[in-house]
Design an enzyme around this catalytic site. Structure first.
Site, short mmCIF file in Angstrom:
data_model
loop_
_atom_site.label_atom_id
_atom_site.label_comp_id
_atom_site.label_asym_id
_atom_site.label_seq_id
_atom_site.Cartn_x
_atom_site.Cartn_y
_atom_site.Cartn_z
N HIS A 236 39.00 42.82 -11.99
CA HIS A 236 37.52 42.24 -11.59
C HIS A 236 37.38 40.95 -12.02
CE1 HIS A 236 33.13 41.85 -11.16
NE2 HIS A 236 33.02 43.23 -10.65
N ARG A 256 26.42 37.85 -8.49
CA ARG A 256 26.62 37.01 -7.51
C ARG A 256 25.89 37.48 -6.16
NH1 ARG A 256 32.42 38.04 -7.23
NH2 ARG A 256 32.30 39.53 -9.01
#
Ligand SMILES: Cc1cc2nc3c(=O)[nH]c(=O)nc-3n(C[C@H](O)[C@H](O)[C@H](O)COP(=O)(O)OP(=O)(O)OC[C@H]3O[C@@H](n4cnc5c(N)ncnc54)[C@H](O)[C@@H]3O)c2cc1C
Length: 605
Positions: A236, A256
């Site tokens: 990740h 995000r």
């Protein structure tokens, strides 16, 4: 000989995460007697940590979404080595499974008109993640547990399964030990469902909890089942990097999705400089367009920070390696900047990302509504696992099923965020249903085979024999984690992986000499010693598959083969235990996508 208790059930489910609970609920609903066995306390399975949400084309926020777009996104994200059938079932059934969670009491965040709210996530064309702030896994586990305990499922908490029993070529039960008291139990069963989660603890830096030692993968392998796609380990892009004690803890992609941007030490939004051709037409041209996308503008395309995880992680590594990283070896993730756009930005961030706010405040002394976070890649998820039939989830061993992160097929070379939680409920349900039918149709009622059970117990107690062993299990585990991180991590090369195999081989030999002091009562050293064998199996499987795939695809990046190879885009790596006991790996052709689904992929662009 140490004694053991015997139990008998139609279906044994190993694991109480989303996949295990959903499998148990379904098996029970089909009329089977069911037991769940889990290593930790009920409610503590790794699923509880899931943050960002569950992917399903409910189309509540953007009506253009449909199972076809979800299917096509999943296949593209997986770089077309996915099982098309699993991707199809998943895309079609995920909405029903989410609505079912809602019926069972899950309280998802809402749109203004009272529907389930969906958020943006990497690789998903439209807002698709149903969520509960950034605590979606907690709500899911709570809901499944509340529902499950009313189905008459028995739960054996803090029991670790050591081995699958196999009789006449089919799974016939399991042997487990009680972590608190060190006592043993043998379960006979008509079917066994593995739902043990992932393998993150094979690496040093990981977002995964202590439970993720690859047990289900190793149990299946030892029972004679096949593993597949083990080279595809997802790093990740955003884990915490500072302070050292929290390195690896996840920073959800939801940051995000809500408008957070990635910056290097020069303050540059570096993701705009590297957009893969496959995603060019779906990615924003300007920061302004990217921002509009995160705020729900249907005419805008997603910002490059929401490209797939493999790509974002590699871009971050590049920035760090080229000297543009943050002070503690990451890059900056900034959500505080949205105050330029939103009047009450701090309140908005705290409402949308409460866990992230809390996590950084408590663990790093950072107020994310004011300052950027420092983030870097962390081992997060394994796309590979037990090879299963796409419809029934049965492995190559009759009666042995697998679902959730320890299964494989849906995600191909790279998983899209949110597609795990939906995987758990779609294929957990299927595994439970088919396991119950298998147990009802095929069961030969038998007691456990005492000689097998006694041998398993004898082996488990070997490390208490203080006269022979000299090795410390923690040291072996930590050496394995260091080497896997350094030699089979985010950037891979043949010479380093060959070296890793040699290390794994030495560690395997050393692990036979492990010695543990004390007795069987809550002895963490003993537990670590027992987990070691599993970690070594998955480490070897990952390394061998990664060596065989001489190309870069999805989560696998080979510095010595940086490009995709067309032929290797048609194969999966399949692993099994050979007749001489050694691990064998071979490539098998991916089942071709049928024409009508190929048309869907082309139509969705
Ligand atoms: C921090 C974090 C955030 C995430 N956020 C998201 C997200 O927002 N959306 C998303 O889709 N995915 C997310 N993921 C991924 C997702 O959470 C996992 O892939 C998923 O929860 C795995 O569920 P599972 O049911 O397969 O296994 P788990 O939930 O891990 O459950 C495994 C169970 O197996 C038991 N077990 C293991 N070994 C044994 C054994 N030998 N004997 C007995 N029991 C055993 C454990 O005790 C546990 O009960 C996230 C992952 C992390 C780490």
């Amino acid at each position: 000989m140490i004694g053991y208790e015997e139990h008998r059930y139609d279906v044994i489910v190993i694991g109480a995460g989303g996949a295990g609970l959903r499998a148990a609920i379904e098996a029970s609903a089909q009329g089977a007697t069911v037991a769940i066995i889990c290593k930790s306390l009920l409610g503590k399975a790794h699923t509880v940590m899931a943050e960002g949400g569950i992917a399903a084309s409910l189309a509540t926020v953007d009506q253009r979404d449909s199972w076809k777009v979800h299917f096509s996104d999943t296949m593209r994200g997986g770089q077309y080595v996915n099982s098309w059938r699993m991707a199809e079932l998943h895309a079609k059934e995920a909405p029903q499974r989410v609505r079912e969670l809602e019926e069972w009491g899950a309280v998802f965040d809402r749109t203004h008109d009272g529907q389930i709210l969906q958020r943006n996530f990497g690789g998903h064309k439209y807002p698709r993640l149903a969520h509960v702030g950034d605590r979606t896994g907690l709500e899911m586990i709570r809901t499944l547990q509340d529902h499950g305990i009313h189905q008459g499922v028995d739960v054996f908490m803090e029991f670790t399964v050591l081995r699958i029993l196999v009789e006449s070529g089919r799974a016939s039960g399991v042997v487990a030990y009680d972590r608190q008291r060190g006592r043993f139990k043998a379960f006979s069963a008509g079917a066994v469902v593995l739902a043990t989660g992932g393998v993150g603890k094979a690496f040093k830096i990981t977002s995964n909890s202590w439970e993720y030692t690859g047990d289900g993968h190793a149990l299946a392998y030892e029972a004679g089942a096949e593993l597949m796609d083990m080279e595809f380990v997802q790093f990740h892009p955003t884990g915490m990097v500072w302070p050292p004690s929290v390195r690896g803890i996840l920073v959800t992609e939801g940051v995000r999705g809500e408008g957070g941007v990635l910056l290097n030490s020069e303050g540059k939004r570096f993701m705009f400089s590297d957009i893969p051709d496959l995603y060019l037409n779906q990615t924003a041209d300007t920061p302004e367009e990217g921002w509009r996308y995160t705020q729900g503008d249907k005419d805008a395309r997603r910002p490059p920070e929401l490209l797939t995880r493999d790509h974002v992680a590699r871009c971050i590594v590049r920035e760090i390696k080229e000297g543009r990283g943050s002070p503690h070896g990451g890059v900056f993730l900034d959500i505080a900047w949205i105050k330029e756009k939103l009047p009450k930005a701090a309140e908005h961030i705290k409402r949308k990302l409460p866990s992230m706010y809390h996590q950084f405040k408590e663990l790093a002394g950072i107020d994310i509504t004011n300052e950027p976070m420092e983030v870097g890649p962390t081992t997060h998820y394994i796309m590979g696992g037990v090879r299963v039939d796409p419809d029934s989830q049965m492995s190559s061993i009759p009666g042995l099923f697998a679902a959730g992160e320890c299964g494989t097929g849906l995600h191909g070379a790279n998983r899209l965020g949110g597609n795990s939680l939906s995987d758990l409920v779609v294929f957990g349900k299927r595994a439970g249903e088919f396991a119950a039918h298998f147990a009802a149709d095929e069961r030969v009622v038998s007691n456990v085979d005492s000689s097998q059970v006694e041998e398993i117990i004898r082996q488990a107690l070997n490390c208490f024999d203080g006269d022979t062993g000299t090795e410390n299990p923690y040291l072996i585990q930590s050496e394995l984690q260091d080497k896997m991180q350094a030699l089979v991590g985010i950037v891979r090369r043949e010479d380093e992986m060959t070296q890793a195999l040699e290390v794994i081989d030495q560690l395997k030999k050393r692990s036979r000499d492990v010695s543990v002091p004390g007795n069987r009562e809550y002895n963490n050293g003993w537990h670590t010693a027992l987990d070691l064998g599993n970690l070594l199996i998955v480490a070897e499987a990952i390394t061998r598959s990664a060596l065989l795939r001489k190309e870069s695809r999805g989560a696998q990046f080979r510095a010595d083969y940086p490009d995709k190879d067309k032929d290797l885009g048609q194969v999966n790596a399949v692993i099994c235990k050979g007749p001489d006991g050694r691990m064998e790996v071979r490539h098998e052709t991916v089942s071709p996508v049928p024409e009508h689904l190929q048309d869907v992929i082309e139509e969705m662009g």
